[in-house]
Scaffold this active site. Structure first.
Site, PDB file in Angstrom:
ATOM      1  N   LYS A 290     -17.656  25.011  27.615  1.00 22.25           N
ATOM      2  CA  LYS A 290     -17.643  23.809  28.459  1.00 22.25           C
ATOM      3  C   LYS A 290     -17.022  24.220  29.796  1.00 22.25           C
ATOM      4  O   LYS A 290     -15.851  24.589  29.841  1.00 22.25           O
ATOM      5  CB  LYS A 290     -16.810  22.704  27.798  1.00 22.25           C
ATOM      6  CG  LYS A 290     -16.810  21.396  28.589  1.00 22.25           C
ATOM      7  CD  LYS A 290     -16.072  20.280  27.851  1.00 22.25           C
ATOM      8  CE  LYS A 290     -16.143  18.979  28.637  1.00 22.25           C
ATOM      9  NZ  LYS A 290     -15.496  17.863  27.949  1.00 22.25           N
TER      10      LYS A 290
ATOM     11  N   THR B 178     -17.169  16.549  23.097  1.00 16.95           N
ATOM     12  CA  THR B 178     -17.519  17.752  23.862  1.00 16.95           C
ATOM     13  C   THR B 178     -16.353  18.704  24.076  1.00 16.95           C
ATOM     14  O   THR B 178     -16.561  19.898  24.255  1.00 16.95           O
ATOM     15  CB  THR B 178     -18.089  17.371  25.243  1.00 16.95           C
ATOM     16  OG1 THR B 178     -17.153  16.519  25.898  1.00 16.95           O
ATOM     17  CG2 THR B 178     -19.428  16.685  25.103  1.00 16.95           C
TER      18      THR B 178
END
Lengths: 415, 604
Positions: A237, A159
């Site tokens: 993110k 991620t």
């Protein structure tokens, strides 16, 4: 160094502080033994405190109950494993998480497994933070191959830098015959509470639509109920650990997946009839994050020998006036400067204040509300694939939805 | 009896430590204000060896969702949205000190593990736990009870409700440091188990380390009568230890009896559910009707060789089956030992003609969703086979009436795997030395120490220690200089105030009030009266300071009063001196002093 005891099982019988134990040796290093006791607990025991009564090597690993994945019937989707916690397990020798070497972790864990014919390709696993442009190109070629013989592709990715990879893929695919969905997990798949499986489940659903974009599919909130479909070039993110860390910046998500199926919320580009991959990337680019103590020396170092420099400026797109002469000089030498905002939300506007106007006159080109990281990746694509006299126009042109012309004062979140 | 000799009892005592949570800095206490609701699902993962734990696998088969209620003392760690922070040092030290007081060896490293628990009671799907001490013992009136391990772990979430679709948990309890003390099966009987549990509990209660409240100390009881170990979860009240042990012991002997009678005739493969929904179309059974309305079906199966054992006298094999069906959200069963009943009557003949049971066979009717019936059948086959072969090992839970029920298979070592998010904590000599200073004393030792140091009765000392009043007692005695007065205030006056007044009064408030009373000139002998007036009648300190019966007459004033008496009242004698002074003076005076003054003045 810790030595793994993975391939053979060492049974130990020993005394420690006056009590007798039995267990399996998991790891040993210079100072300690790590033993799994027969009740399951682990003990870390200093070498000089253990008295080994019996040490018994049993050959061969203990058999796993897991089986290889069996493919279902339905639309064919290619799953690409590129690394990251989504396809990882605990490495018991070092205690770290390491990538899975098979696909058994999916079995029984996603509800739509039977609905698809899945083909899994595992690329040499790379932790998200170790990804470089070379990895983006490898992934892009793998995706390209996947699109040729399936309806859509799901890339399992770490991620941390997933949004960069999504942007890179988005720019590199001029045409795509099916959806390219990146997904990851904020809780590794060896944890019962992992978000990985619902993320994959949702990604497979999105990958079987007529979407012709590169998107990220991750949890919408803290509940395991809804997966967001986010346009890759507008996604960031925004939290280090929450499962809903990925947010669409400045506009809503494209679609949602929940038990009730997929609900599209925004218009999207539909898939093309063919694929066109332009996988050249320029590496002589950099991103400079302005801050009040940044020096001209630092600035010049970061811009040295680059073709394009993306500035993450303050507010409406500013860096200190003290950099104006440097920028002017470097621009004349051929380096291109592009301005984005480190506010993350909102657009640059360099006409409001005099500093902005001076920066423009020194050669800085404003990029609207394009995200800094997206602008960096875009410059790599543009500078590798277009002539020098085209690059400024291409950087300002909205190629993949990376620039939003309208930001509305309703419906979205700002933080 | 041979059965008695084979009986083994062990305890796991769980003590919640108050303060902060184990892996985050949230307080252990909460205002119970609902802040957020989160929905989750949990999936099975395998341990180091790639094997799945039986108990965890079993929970997965029940495949429910989980709903979590978040409160003021929850942060991202509790809801598994952030990795655990460093271990709570105070809790670590207290768990080491408790291990020391139980004569345990202390580990050189606290190695935290993940204990897979996917019944939803942990948002992560595991409970973090580490062995702190091992190989100790506890002295009891009936000999030593060996302590196998002392572990430091996270408490689980509190279950609010549980049904087929989802279980709901409240997270305020999740992550509270929990010291788990496990004994070897050295406990002789229920009374001994109670003594052991109380002695262990008091080690943490008496120094004020344990949380207050009903769930702060909970026991799991391990029981075996030679047919495998049964772990009985969540015996919250000490009084339930005896009831559940008694129940479990009878259950084992009855099952042994049943097993000896029907073991050979039992063929598990005959347990097979057939859809008999059609027979119940116009049923009079309300239970079945409501099941049908919610989209379920009616199933029936033969229960081979079980006729007369399902519910007959002491035989309760039916309850063993119903425990399973309930766990799978299917409600209980209706079986042939109790039919006709529950509004089921005319359906019996058609069911028998479909099932064709042999003369020793029983049969059962069950309302269930279609998707679960196969797994229920398999569970029944497995469990009854195990029971009849007298493998009774399993995890059970106890209800409020002391009756135990099947919960899940016993967990194995496969449910443990390393917690990679928490670094191993070395327990070096400086920590050990620090912990030695705070090792809790046993209750007996504390009572002996207090009795000796303050010259109070053993009864008073016991009461002070058990009420957790030790610190207040010491402070109070510093103020009054009179340990017996302090003891009287804490042991008698506080209950009296609480009884007469509208709200209970805490010892801290009493200590403050005593300090205040002395500062406004109230004397020791008027103290109890003053406290009663203040706490029960609501008299302010300003008003108390003006009340003469709380003040003392000084020596000089007393001398003056007596002089005056002698000169004005010529019939004053030693015998009527005290009443005469009292008639003139409301304030408190020392009668001995008065007598001495009178003697001195009369001699002149």
């Amino acid at each position: 160094m810790v030595r793994s005891k993975h391939n053979s099982v060492t049974r130990l019988k020993f005394t420690y502080k006056g009590s007798e134990f039995e267990g399996v040796l998991i790891a040993e290093d210079r100072d300690t033994y790590l033993v799994k006791l027969s009740n399951g607990y682990n003990l870390t025991i200093p070498r000089d405190s253990i008295n080994i009564l019996d040490r018994n090597e049993l050959s061969g690993p203990e058999q796993s109950e897991s089986e290889r994945i069996l493919s279902g019937k339905g639309k064919k989707i290619t799953l690409i494993g590129s690394g990251g916690t989504i396809a990882s397990r605990v490495d018991y020798s070092t205690g770290a998480v390491k990538p899975v070497d098979g696909t058994e972790f999916l079995r029984g864990n996603i509800s739509n497994f039977e609905h698809f014919e899945l083909e899994l390709k595992i690329l040499p696993p790379v932790f998200s933070e170790d990804m470089t442009a070379l990895n983006w190109q490898t992934i892009a070629r793998s995706v390209h191959a996947g699109l040729k013989d399936s309806e859509g592709v799901v890339v399992m990715h770490g991620t941390d830098t997933m949004a960069y990879t999504a942007s890179a893929l988005a720019f590199m695919f001029e045409k795509q015959s099916g959806p390219i969905i990146l997904t990851g997990s904020q809780r590794s798949s060896d944890r019962p509470s992992s978000d990985a499986f619902l993320n994959i489940e949702g990604s497979l659903e999105f990958a079987s639509t007529d979407l012709g974009e590169v998107c990220i599919a991750m949890h919408k909130g803290l509940s395991d109920t809804t997966i967001n479909l986010l346009r890759g070039v507008r996604t960031r993110k925004m939290h280090s650990s929450r499962r809903d860390a990925f947010k669409s910046i400045g506009g809503p998500e494209l679609a949602e997946y929940s038990k009730g199926g997929i609900k599209f919320k925004e218009s999207y580009k539909e898939r093309d009839d063919s694929n066109e991959l332009r996988d050249k990337l320029e590496s002589r680019v950099s991103l400079i994050y302005f801050n009040p103590i940044l020096t001209n020396e630092d600035f010049e170092t970061l811009a040295f020998n680059k073709r394009a420099v993306v500035l993450a400026g303050t507010g409406l797109g500013h860096v200190s006036n003290r950099f104006v002469p440097t920028i002017r000089q470097l621009s004349k030498s051929g380096i291109k400067f592009y301005m984005t905002t480190q506010c993350i939300y909102g657009s640059v506007n360099m006409n409001v204040y005099s500093t902005g106007r001076e920066l423009i006159s020194a050669g800085v080109i404003p990029l609207g509300n394009m995200l800094s990281e997206v602008a960096l990746v875009k410059s790599m694509f543009v500078f590798a694939n277009y002539d020098p006299d085209e690059v400024d126009r291409k950087m300002k042109e909205n190629l993949r939805g990376e620039i939003m012309d309208r930001e509305v004062p309703f419906g979205g979140e700002t933080t | 009896m041979s059965n008695e000799r084979k009986q083994k009892i062990g305890l796991e005592v769980h003590i919640q430590l108050q303060g902060e949570k184990l892996f985050c800095r949230c307080p252990t206490e909460s205002s119970y204000e609902l802040k957020e609701v989160v929905e989750r699902s949990l999936r099975l993962s395998s341990g180091e060896t790639g094997k799945f734990d039986q108990a965890a696998k079993y929970e997965t088969q029940r495949s429910r969702g989980f709903i979590y209620h978040l409160h003021g003392n929850n942060c991202l760690v509790d809801v598994d949205e952030e990795p655990p922070h460093d271990v709570n040092n105070q809790a670590l030290e207290r768990s080491i000190a408790l291990s020391m007081s139980l004569n345990c060896s202390i580990v050189d490293y606290a190695t935290f593990m993940r204990k897979i628990v996917i019944d939803g009671s942990n948002t992560t799907g595991f409970q973090r736990t580490a062995i702190i001490g091992f190989g100790g013992f506890l002295e009891t009136s009936r000999g030593k009870v060996r302590i196998s391990t002392v572990c430091l772990e996270e408490d689980a979430a509190r279950k609010l409700s549980d049904n087929a679709g989802a279980a709901t948990y409240s997270l305020e309890r999740l992550g509270i440091p929990l010291v788990e003390i496990s004994t070897e099966p050295d406990i002789i009987d229920a009374a001994h188990a109670i003594e052991t549990a109380e002695k262990i509990g008091k080690l943490a209660l008496l120094p004020g380390w344990a949380r207050k409240g009903a769930e702060a100390i909970r026991q799991d009881v391990n029981f075996s009568s030679g047919f495998g170990r049964v772990e009985i979860k969540g015996v919250q009240k000490i009084s339930l230890i005896e009831t559940c042990l008694d129940y479990e012991s009878r259950r084992h002997s009855t099952l042994a009896e049943i097993s000896s009678k029907i073991k050979s005739g039992f063929d598990p493969e005959k347990i097979h559910f057939i859809d008999v929904t059609g027979i119940f179309e116009d049923t009079k059974s309300k239970i079945i009707l409501s099941g049908l309305r919610s989209g379920n079906k009616v199933y029936a199966t033969v229960l081979p060789s079980m006729k007369g054992y399902l519910k007959n006298g002491n035989y309760r094999l039916g309850a063993e089956i119903a425990d399973i069906t309930r766990l799978y959200g299917a409600g209980g069963i209706m079986h042939s030992d109790e039919l006709p009943g529950y509004g089921v009557e005319k359906e019996i003949t058609p069911i028998i003609s479909i099932l064709k049971p042999n003369k020793n066979d029983a049969f059962a009717i069950l309302v269930s969703g279609e998707e679960k019936i196969q797994i229920i059948a398999e569970e029944i086959r497995n469990r009854i086979s195990r029971i009849l072969s007298l493998d009774l090992s399993e995890t059970r839970f106890v209800d409020d009436s002391g009756i135990t029920h099947y919960l899940r298979p016993l967990p194995g070592r496969e449910r443990m795997y390393p917690e990679t998010d928490v670094a191993t904590v070395p327990i070096g000599s400086s920590i050990i030395e620090q912990c030695k200073k705070i090792v809790p004393k046993s209750e007996d030792q504390m009572i002996a120490d207090l009795t000796k140091a303050y010259a109070i009765s053993k009864q008073d000392a016991t009461s002070i220690i058990n009420k957790g009043f030790t610190d207040s007692f010491k402070k109070l005695t510093e103020l009054t200089g009179d340990a017996r007065l302090s003891s009287r205030i804490l042991n008698q006056l506080i209950p009296e105030i609480t009884k007469k007044g509208s709200t209970p009064v805490l010892p801290g408030a009493v200590v403050e009030a005593v300090e205040m009373s002395f500062s406004i000139g109230i004397v020791s002998s008027g103290l109890e009266r003053a406290l009663l007036r203040h706490f029960v009648d609501g008299v302010s300190f300003a008003d108390l300071s003006g009340m003469p019966d709380l003040q003392a007459v000084s020596h000089n004033e007393l001398e003056k009063i007596i002089k005056d008496l002698i000169s004005n009242e010529n019939d004053v004698t030693m015998a009527n001196l005290i009443p005469r002074i009292k008639a003139r003076e409301n304030r408190i005076f020392d009668p001995k002093d008065a007598v001495n003054i009178f003697k001195m003045l009369s001699q002149k």
